[in-house]
Scaffold this motif. Structure first.
Motif, PDB file in Angstrom:
ATOM      1  N   LYS A 351       0.833  -1.208   0.000  1.00 38.31           N
ATOM      2  CA  LYS A 351       0.000   0.000   0.000  1.00 38.31           C
ATOM      3  C   LYS A 351       0.864   1.253   0.000  1.00 38.31           C
ATOM      4  CE  LYS A 351      -4.418  -1.283   0.277  1.00 38.31           C
ATOM      5  NZ  LYS A 351      -5.468  -0.761  -0.620  1.00 38.31           N
ATOM      6  N   LYS A 352       1.895   1.242   0.824  1.00 34.94           N
ATOM      7  CA  LYS A 352       2.790   2.407   0.899  1.00 34.94           C
ATOM      8  C   LYS A 352       3.587   2.566  -0.397  1.00 34.94           C
ATOM      9  CE  LYS A 352       6.607   4.347   3.668  1.00 34.94           C
ATOM     10  NZ  LYS A 352       6.052   5.696   3.772  1.00 34.94           N
ATOM     11  N   ALA A 353       4.035   1.454  -0.966  1.00 37.01           N
ATOM     12  CA  ALA A 353       4.838   1.507  -2.191  1.00 37.01           C
ATOM     13  C   ALA A 353       4.033   2.009  -3.387  1.00 37.01           C
ATOM     14  CB  ALA A 353       5.404   0.121  -2.496  1.00 37.01           C
ATOM     15  N   VAL A 354       2.762   1.659  -3.437  1.00 31.91           N
ATOM     16  CA  VAL A 354       1.919   1.963  -4.588  1.00 31.91           C
ATOM     17  C   VAL A 354       1.235   3.321  -4.460  1.00 31.91           C
ATOM     18  CG1 VAL A 354      -0.198   1.233  -5.757  1.00 31.91           C
ATOM     19  CG2 VAL A 354       1.556  -0.446  -5.204  1.00 31.91           C
ATOM     20  N   GLY A 355       0.874   3.696  -3.230  1.00 32.33           N
ATOM     21  CA  GLY A 355       0.129   4.927  -3.031  1.00 32.33           C
ATOM     22  C   GLY A 355      -1.327   4.769  -3.407  1.00 32.33           C
ATOM     23  N   GLU A 356      -2.053   5.834  -3.350  1.00 31.80           N
ATOM     24  CA  GLU A 356      -3.491   5.774  -3.602  1.00 31.80           C
ATOM     25  C   GLU A 356      -3.818   5.556  -5.081  1.00 31.80           C
ATOM     26  OE1 GLU A 356      -6.108   5.714  -1.474  1.00 31.80           O
ATOM     27  OE2 GLU A 356      -4.578   5.521   0.072  1.00 31.80           O
ATOM     28  N   ASP A 357      -3.059   6.237  -5.966  1.00 30.42           N
ATOM     29  CA  ASP A 357      -3.414   6.186  -7.394  1.00 30.42           C
ATOM     30  C   ASP A 357      -2.483   5.318  -8.225  1.00 30.42           C
ATOM     31  OD1 ASP A 357      -1.151   7.714  -7.375  1.00 30.42           O
ATOM     32  OD2 ASP A 357      -2.129   9.576  -7.989  1.00 30.42           O
ATOM     33  N   LEU A 395      -4.365  -4.047  -7.520  1.00 33.09           N
ATOM     34  CA  LEU A 395      -3.231  -3.629  -8.349  1.00 33.09           C
ATOM     35  C   LEU A 395      -3.594  -3.730  -9.828  1.00 33.09           C
ATOM     36  CD1 LEU A 395      -0.403  -5.440  -6.361  1.00 33.09           C
ATOM     37  CD2 LEU A 395      -0.751  -2.968  -6.489  1.00 33.09           C
ATOM     38  N   TYR A 396      -4.312  -4.774 -10.176  1.00 34.11           N
ATOM     39  CA  TYR A 396      -4.766  -4.981 -11.556  1.00 34.11           C
ATOM     40  C   TYR A 396      -5.672  -3.830 -11.993  1.00 34.11           C
ATOM     41  CZ  TYR A 396      -6.753  -7.595 -15.545  1.00 34.11           C
ATOM     42  OH  TYR A 396      -7.163  -8.007 -16.799  1.00 34.11           O
ATOM     43  N   GLU A 397      -6.579  -3.437 -11.113  1.00 34.55           N
ATOM     44  CA  GLU A 397      -7.511  -2.347 -11.434  1.00 34.55           C
ATOM     45  C   GLU A 397      -6.794  -1.010 -11.584  1.00 34.55           C
ATOM     46  OE1 GLU A 397     -10.225  -2.785  -8.206  1.00 34.55           O
ATOM     47  OE2 GLU A 397     -11.415  -4.342  -9.212  1.00 34.55           O
ATOM     48  N   LEU A 398      -5.644  -0.866 -10.886  1.00 32.60           N
ATOM     49  CA  LEU A 398      -4.829   0.343 -11.027  1.00 32.60           C
ATOM     50  C   LEU A 398      -3.939   0.269 -12.271  1.00 32.60           C
ATOM     51  CD1 LEU A 398      -3.683   0.937  -7.324  1.00 32.60           C
ATOM     52  CD2 LEU A 398      -5.178   2.436  -8.664  1.00 32.60           C
ATOM     53  N   PHE A 401       0.171  -3.807 -13.807  1.00 30.72           N
ATOM     54  CA  PHE A 401       0.111  -5.216 -14.198  1.00 30.72           C
ATOM     55  C   PHE A 401       1.333  -6.012 -13.751  1.00 30.72           C
ATOM     56  CE2 PHE A 401      -2.580  -3.051 -17.492  1.00 30.72           C
ATOM     57  CZ  PHE A 401      -3.785  -3.531 -17.017  1.00 30.72           C
ATOM     58  N   LYS A 402       2.500  -5.412 -13.804  1.00 28.81           N
ATOM     59  CA  LYS A 402       3.705  -6.119 -13.368  1.00 28.81           C
ATOM     60  C   LYS A 402       3.618  -6.457 -11.886  1.00 28.81           C
ATOM     61  CE  LYS A 402       8.742  -5.827 -13.440  1.00 28.81           C
ATOM     62  NZ  LYS A 402       9.914  -5.010 -13.851  1.00 28.81           N
ATOM     63  N   GLN A 403       3.166  -5.478 -11.079  1.00 24.78           N
ATOM     64  CA  GLN A 403       3.022  -5.705  -9.642  1.00 24.78           C
ATOM     65  C   GLN A 403       1.905  -6.704  -9.348  1.00 24.78           C
ATOM     66  OE1 GLN A 403       3.341  -2.717 -11.120  1.00 24.78           O
ATOM     67  NE2 GLN A 403       5.289  -1.987 -10.298  1.00 24.78           N
ATOM     68  N   LEU A 427      -3.444 -13.702 -13.511  1.00 24.41           N
ATOM     69  CA  LEU A 427      -1.990 -13.766 -13.665  1.00 24.41           C
ATOM     70  C   LEU A 427      -1.635 -13.695 -15.144  1.00 24.41           C
ATOM     71  CD1 LEU A 427       0.939 -14.229 -12.810  1.00 24.41           C
ATOM     72  CD2 LEU A 427       0.441 -16.692 -12.700  1.00 24.41           C
ATOM     73  N   GLY A 428      -2.302 -14.506 -15.960  1.00 24.54           N
ATOM     74  CA  GLY A 428      -2.061 -14.469 -17.401  1.00 24.54           C
ATOM     75  C   GLY A 428      -2.322 -13.095 -17.980  1.00 24.54           C
ATOM     76  N   ASN A 429      -3.448 -12.496 -17.611  1.00 25.08           N
ATOM     77  CA  ASN A 429      -3.790 -11.161 -18.123  1.00 25.08           C
ATOM     78  C   ASN A 429      -2.776 -10.109 -17.689  1.00 25.08           C
ATOM     79  OD1 ASN A 429      -6.040 -12.200 -19.343  1.00 25.08           O
ATOM     80  ND2 ASN A 429      -7.500 -10.845 -18.324  1.00 25.08           N
ATOM     81  N   SER A 430      -2.354 -10.203 -16.418  1.00 27.96           N
ATOM     82  CA  SER A 430      -1.396  -9.211 -15.906  1.00 27.96           C
ATOM     83  C   SER A 430      -0.101  -9.259 -16.716  1.00 27.96           C
ATOM     84  CB  SER A 430      -1.105  -9.473 -14.429  1.00 27.96           C
ATOM     85  OG  SER A 430      -2.269  -9.329 -13.646  1.00 27.96           O
TER      86      SER A 430
END
Length: 557
Positions: A351-357, A395-398, A401-403, A427-430
């Protein structure tokens, strides 16, 4: 002089009776789960008579109930040197041996406790049966065997029947447990725990309405018996889990009853920790944070408080506090770290690494977070998959994809997970979408091959999942594997065709079929012109104005 002797004897009798009464008071306090009160009573008895081995044994038992093994050992050792009840303390050491997996040492201690017993003595057998029942590594059948020895001596002992009920309950023998609990309460109707356990049986059978009725009957007898409110709290919580539409109603009732339990037991640090454990279970993180802060006021150094602070801070969005608290807890080698500790720490770091957006990712912190989540999954491979899936989905919705792929890699390691198929699809889609970004110079073949395997897992487990074939075809197209590209596009068309006219009539499906035909035709173009023309014509049968197919046919002719 004779008068003095008579008075002295009478005084001694009163003192002995008072001490016996104190032990009985301690027993009642233990049964009522008023452990701090029980400790105070037992310590006063030991201070008055340091050789009272019985009091030392009960005090050791209280410390065992509070998971304080070191203090328990001190009092068991002290009790062994006592002049009364000394042999009981061997059972305390036997329980510690059982917890440590040393059955042989435990049996030696139990043998010392039962050596030279009088024919009618059964108390030692009862405590040995309880040790086998309540050990961290219980042996219910052994407990039943020992307790049945006592039953041959005195079948009408209420405590014996209660202990048998608990052993049978642990052994999942509901009928025998019910019979034993009923016998215990019939023999001694002041033994209210035996009556409460009848409700516990109903709770275990998911007969929640009947369980609550049984607990209400206990309250009608003694409204100040604390443990029954804990059982009510747990019953309402389980009922809510089984009826999601009423979850909030039942959990609110659970919390009220747990608070009542606390008021009738004690507000010690230990009882607050039991309350905190329940709040974690119920997902009441605002209340948990408040409870954790109250515990800090009582004891600023108890390490378990850091766990509660970390969990509540994460759930309430205070990620820095969560990370600091859980890292401090995990760093202490004396603490018993569980999977949830690492998982929550990892999630807080994500959460901290990614932030809100998700627009400015701290990649180093994210990579460190993944190590924590992996550690949690290794510790508990079957219990954490759903939470991992939720984090991956966010993470996918943001569009990270790599994360997301890094998280889903952990999730799909558990093939028993309820989310296994969906996690493999994401996983495949990401991996696929991460390799179709605008800034990608050249797709990563290793990542795409992993995506292909993930889609394969979906297809194997759920052959009718049509989009798995579509994305597997697209992935193989990126890999420039014409043969597999054509195969999976054909598989996609076959699956949607089998689903019937309604599916084939959907505009989105038609668009994907056209994609299948056009890409397959392009794949055939360099090796089999006839096939390429055939597939472009299939496209034109669906969309006569399709520009790509029309122009491609011209160039082929």
């Amino acid at each position: 002089m004779n008068k003095f002797k008579v008075l002295s004897i009478a005084l001694l009798a009163i003192v002995a009776s008072s001490r016996a009464q104190d032990i009985n008071q301690a027993k009642k306090a233990i049964d009522a789960e008023q452990f701090e009160s029980a400790k105070t009573i037992l310590k006063s008895i030991i201070n008055a008579k340091p050789t009272n081995g019985t009091a030392a044994f009960y005090l050791g038992n209280v410390y065992m109930l509070q998971n304080n093994v070191d203090s328990a050992k001190i009092y068991y050792q002290k009790g062994l040197a006592g002049t009364e009840g000394a042999r009981l303390n061997n059972i305390g050491f036997g329980l510690i041996d059982l917890d440590n997996g040393n059955t042989a040492a435990a049996e030696q201690n139990f043998a010392l406790a039962t050596k030279d017993l009088k024919k009618k003595d059964i108390e030692e057998y009862i405590f040995i049966g309880r040790a086998y029942t309540y050990s961290l590594k219980p042996d219910y059948k052994k407990a039943i065997e020992v307790l049945n020895k006592a039953k041959l001596i005195n079948p009408q002992d209420a405590q014996l029947n209660l202990a048998l009920g608990n052993a049978y309950f642990g052994d999942k023998n509901q009928n025998e447990a019910y019979s034993a609990y009923r016998n215990a309460y019939t023999i001694d109707n002041t033994l209210i725990r035996a009556k409460m356990q009848l409700g516990v049986l109903l709770k275990g059978a998911k007969a929640y309405t009947e369980a609550i009725k049984a607990f209400d009957e206990v309250i009608a007898i003694n409204a100040n018996y604390g443990p029954v409110y804990r059982e009510l709290a747990e019953t309402y919580y389980l009922w809510g889990r089984n009826e999601p539409s009423k979850y909030r109603i039942y959990v609110d009732k659970a919390l009220v009853n747990y608070e009542k339990y606390l008021t009738l037991t004690d507000y010690s640090l230990n009882s607050r920790m039991r309350h905190a454990d329940f709040l974690v279970l119920a997902g009441e993180y605002k209340a948990l944070e408040a409870e954790a802060n109250k515990m800090v006021e009582l004891d600023k150094v108890n390490p378990r408080i850091l766990r509660y602070l970390g969990i509540s801070a994460y759930q309430n969005g205070n990620y820095d506090v969560a990370i600091k608290s859980l890292e401090s807890f995990i760093a202490n080698p004396a603490n018993k770290v569980i999977a949830m500790d690492y998982q929550t720490l990892g999630f807080a770091k994500i959460k901290k690494a990614v932030g809100e957006d998700g627009k400015a990712v701290d990649n180093a912190l994210f990579d460190n977070a993944i190590l924590d989540v992996k550690k949690a999954s290794e510790m508990d491979p079957n219990g954490l998959s759903l939470n991992i899936s939720d984090v991956g989905k966010k993470l996918y919705e943001l569009k990270l994809f790599k994360q997301a792929a890094a998280v889903y890699e952990i999730a799909v390691a558990n093939k028993e997970s309820k989310n296994y198929i969906l996690d493999n699809f994401y996983l495949g889609n990401s991996l696929y979408f991460d390799n179709t970004r605008k800034d990608i110079v050249k797709p990563d073949p290793v990542a795409l091959q992993r995506a292909d395997v993930a889609y394969g897992a979906v297809i194997e487990a759920s052959p009718k999942t049509q989009d798995a074939y579509l994305y597997r075809a697209r992935t193989n197209s990126l890999l420039e594997n014409d043969e597999m590209t054509i195969k999976y596009y054909n598989d996609y068309v076959n699956v949607v065709t089998e689903k019937g006219p309604e599916e084939l009539a959907k505009p989105a499906t038609v668009k994907k079929i056209i994609e299948s035909y056009n890409t397959s035709a392009a794949s055939y173009a360099n090796t089999d012109k006839a096939k390429a023309i055939e597939y472009f014509n299939k496209t034109l049968a669906l969309d006569p104005t399709n520009q790509y197919a029309l122009e491609s046919l011209k160039s082929l002719k």
